[in-house]
Motif scaffolding. Structure first.
Motif, mmCIF file in Angstrom:
data_model
loop_
_atom_site.group_PDB
_atom_site.id
_atom_site.type_symbol
_atom_site.label_atom_id
_atom_site.label_comp_id
_atom_site.label_asym_id
_atom_site.label_seq_id
_atom_site.Cartn_x
_atom_site.Cartn_y
_atom_site.Cartn_z
ATOM 1 N N ALA A 74 16.405 37.313 102.619
ATOM 2 C CA ALA A 74 17.192 37.076 101.403
ATOM 3 C C ALA A 74 16.726 38.003 100.291
ATOM 4 C CB ALA A 74 17.064 35.624 100.987
ATOM 5 N N PRO A 77 19.580 35.631 96.643
ATOM 6 C CA PRO A 77 20.150 34.480 97.357
ATOM 7 C C PRO A 77 21.350 33.851 96.657
ATOM 8 C CG PRO A 77 17.762 34.318 97.184
ATOM 9 C CD PRO A 77 18.171 35.451 96.312
ATOM 10 N N ASP A 80 24.170 35.515 98.083
ATOM 11 C CA ASP A 80 24.033 35.803 99.522
ATOM 12 C C ASP A 80 23.936 37.304 99.792
ATOM 13 O OD1 ASP A 80 24.095 33.129 100.165
ATOM 14 O OD2 ASP A 80 26.276 33.089 100.342
ATOM 15 N N GLU A 82 21.682 40.261 100.995
ATOM 16 C CA GLU A 82 20.521 40.228 101.884
ATOM 17 C C GLU A 82 19.945 41.612 102.155
ATOM 18 O OE1 GLU A 82 22.888 38.434 104.788
ATOM 19 O OE2 GLU A 82 22.265 36.380 104.357
#
Length: 712
Positions: A74, A77, A80, A82
């Motif tokens: 992550a 986060p 989302d 990454e």
């Protein structure tokens, strides 16, 4: 620590660490700065060779089609985003090419004497950006690395370039920035239209026997995202077991407990919300999935799908699935109203090929059609292709020799890589609808680049235009979508075209870097590139002439050299798509031979040298010979052993991508086209019927009644 996380991070960020070290070295320690930079690029190459080709856990497996050495950490986060990286048969050869060309370009940088410290720092930052682009699997991360390349290249051209360096640098910056903006718009379109909840539902609904499956375990979604979707993965590759929660008892944590037994079976205890899986000896992952899905009680709370390999659960192992919030849906449209967006490139590809989330209409075209167009323009600026190629000759001519090597050897390949990695898998509707545009642009680039090269008097500008022509093969090979209904959806020729395009990128990366290095050697001595003033270098620089002829012949596409395989594969693949385009692309070889042979004749075999600084024409030194010979060696190696050196690493990945898109054409696109034709035919028939029904009856002339003369 995960070995893949350690290796890939080290390869990408080692140049940045080296740049920080160089920042601490006094600027007058020029040799030390150069050697530290060269060592950093060399270590990156060694890491790639040992890590991917050696006998290590991260060794590249040529039998695998999916992503390898993948990790997901992550990064941001809340959105989302990454730190997701990996390699497959499309990116791996380009990573190796980048590491290889970077070492040689740094070796060629000994001729740089101005602001060496700044030059080396920017050079290393550029290498990090290039490697990151080829490894990133998160679209946001990909975009960050793409932008990271922009500034170092701008300064490397603008500060260490030729007389018109400012103009060339600004032109390069503006063109690339335009492409980046278009890419950013497409990223936003896809991000906000994408929904992993929809993909999850499609994954559960798909039959086990489908030829074009959603492979959830290969999406490499982060743990937090999977938890949000109620998904848990145990095991890897063919042994992977994917558990998907259902609406029943979703508000409570679910436990999966493995026990041993005589037969594979599953049972659910509603009171404790525990699924007990009994494992028989030698059970496969697919047996466990069948047991869970086949039991009425467990099937209410859980769906499972397994591969053909051994099941991954261990006796007494407990797998926990967190409480899952079932997404609300619109009662009228059944669409998910709580979408889960993603930047994951692999998930976006699955969304584009298996769902209709990108099919909403904008100005009469689907969203993915527009996204393809924006991304395609952004990437062909980097290729570059006609008509957005004009930045390239100026950038090449003004850039110092090592940066021209990087530019031609690696940076141009990012455009082709982006089209292959992002445009086609995520937006197949756009790729299919615009196949002729892509192919025609490729052929026009090949022809225009070759004619423009013929007309040049500047040696370096001629090589620059040859890159426009050669990269046209890449565009043509990728765009030859011959797996259509007319060809019974046969993917073989398109497969050959894509592999030819990939091989052309690698071969051109070696030969073009070599050609620019050869031009740079003579420019460093006589300080001009006028083809009309060269001549007779063969007698004065025999070793240099031998290396130059070998590398220029490689660029020409002579058999047994690296330029041959890619061009032939592309031309062969086009025949089934369009005979006219195949003939034109084959004829370009004649133009290529014309401008390269004419240049070799004028520079090396012509009359005596007539330009300035003739007394500075001296034989090449050991450093120059080492770089030139290395490039020539690999140009021959790739030409003689194309399968062992390049094709074997890309075969499986390209086979799968092309086969998946060919099946998508047969199962999704062709029925859609048939429905549209039927709809149009019905509408036309209806219109004709209405036209006939309201058509006025023709006027009837009143019969002429002969007047009877009453007198008669």
């Amino acid at each position: 620590m995960d070995p893949a996380l350690l290796l890939l991070s080290l390869i990408v960020f080692l140049p940045v660490i080296a740049a920080l070290i160089i920042a601490l070295i006094p600027a007058d320690q020029v040799d030390m700065i150069r050697y530290v930079t060269l060592a950093a690029t060399g270590v990156v190459l060694v890491l790639c060779v040992i890590g991917f080709l050696g006998n290590s856990p991260t060794a590249y497996d040529t039998a695998e089609a999916q992503m390898q050495n993948t990790f997901n950490v992550a990064w941001i986060p809340s959105f989302d985003i990454e730190y997701l990286m990996g390699l497959d048969g499309i990116s791996f050869p380009l990573v190796m090419l980048t590491a290889f060309v970077s070492v040689l370009a740094m070796g060629a940088s000994w001729s740089i004497t101005k602001y060496v410290k700044g030059y080396c720092i920017l050079f290393l930052l550029l290498e990090t950006g290039m490697l990151g682009v080829f490894m990133a699997l998160d679209f946001f991360l990909f975009y960050v690395f793409w932008e990271v390349m922009l500034l170092p290249m701008y300064f490397l051209i603008g500060v260490w370039g030729g007389p018109r360096k400012e103009y060339a640098a600004i032109k390069f910056f503006l063109y690339t920035l335009l492409g980046s903006v278009l890419m950013l718009i497409a990223i936003l379109m896809l991000y906000f239209a994408g929904d992993l909840q929809t993909l999850r539902n499609e994954y559960v609904a798909q039959p086990d026997s489908t030829d074009r499956p959603i492979r959830w375990e290969e999406l490499h979604l982060g743990d937090a995202v999977n938890e949000k979707l109620g998904v848990k993965i145990v095991g890897k590759k063919t042994s992977a077991l994917v558990f998907v929660r259902k609406a029943e008892a979703a508000d409570r944590a679910l436990q999966i407990k493995a026990v041993s037994g005589a037969a594979t079976a599953a049972a659910h205890d509603a009171a404790t919300n525990v699924v007990t899986v009994t494992l028989a000896e030698g059970a496969k992952a697919t047996d466990v999935a069948a047991a869970i899905n086949g039991n009425e009680a467990t099937a209410k709370v859980l769906f499972a799908r397994g591969g053909s390999g051994p099941q991954p659960l261990v006796v007494d192992q407990e797998v926990a699935l967190a409480p899952f919030q079932v997404p609300a849906t619109d009662p009228a449209t059944k669409a998910v109203v709580q979408p889960v967006h993603t930047f994951n490139i692999l998930a976006l590809s699955a969304l584009g090929q298996h769902t209709k989330v990108f099919d909403s209409q904008i100005l009469g075209r689907s969203l993915q059609w527009w996204a393809f167009l924006l991304l395609f323009i952004g990437f062909i600026i980097k290729v570059p292709s006609v008509p957005v190629h004009t930045w390239l000759p100026d950038a090449h001519v003004e850039a110092p020799t090592p940066i021209s090597m990087i530019l031609a050897g690696v940076l141009l390949k990012m455009g082709g890589y982006g089209i292959l990695r992002i445009c086609y898998p995520i937006c197949p509707h756009g790729g299919y609808d615009l196949m002729w545009v892509v192919c025609i642009l490729g052929v026009v680039s090949m022809v225009y680049g070759a004619f423009a090269a013929l007309a040049q008097k500047d040696f370096k500008r001629m090589v620059a235009y040859s890159s426009v022509s050669h990269m046209g093969y890449v565009l043509l090979g990728i765009g030859v979508w011959s797996a259509t209904a007319g060809n019974l959806f046969d993917p073989d020729y398109w497969n050959m075209g894509v592999k030819g395009a990939m091989f052309q990128m690698i071969g051109h990366g070696v030969s073009s870097a070599g050609m620019f290095f050869m031009v740079g050697i003579i420019y460093d001595r006589v300080h001009h590139r006028n083809l009309e003033e060269f001549g007779g270098l063969f007698g004065r620089m025999p070793v240099y002439t031998a290396m130059a002829m070998g590398l220029f012949f490689a660029g020409l596409g002579l058999p047994a050299l690296c330029g041959f395989i890619g061009e032939v594969f592309v031309v062969l693949s086009v025949w089934k798509f369009s005979m006219v385009l195949a003939v034109i692309s084959a004829a370009v070889v004649v133009l290529t031979a014309a401008y390269i042979l004419w240049a070799l004749q004028r520079v090396y075999l012509g009359a005596e040298y007539k330009g300035p600084h003739g007394d500075h024409i001296t034989p090449t030194n050991a450093r120059e010979n080492l770089i030139g010979m290395t490039l020539l060696f690999f140009a021959i190696l790739l030409g003689v052993f194309p399968q062992q050196t390049v094709l074997t690493y890309m075969d499986k990945t390209i086979d799968r991508q092309v086969n998946d898109l060919a099946r998508w054409t047969a199962e999704v696109k062709q029925p859609m086209l048939d429905a549209e034709r039927t709809q149009k035919a019905e509408a036309k028939a209806k219109a004709e019927t209405e036209k006939v029904s309201v058509r006025p009856l023709p006027a009837i002339e009143a019969p002429v009644v002969a007047q009877v003369n009453s007198d008669s």
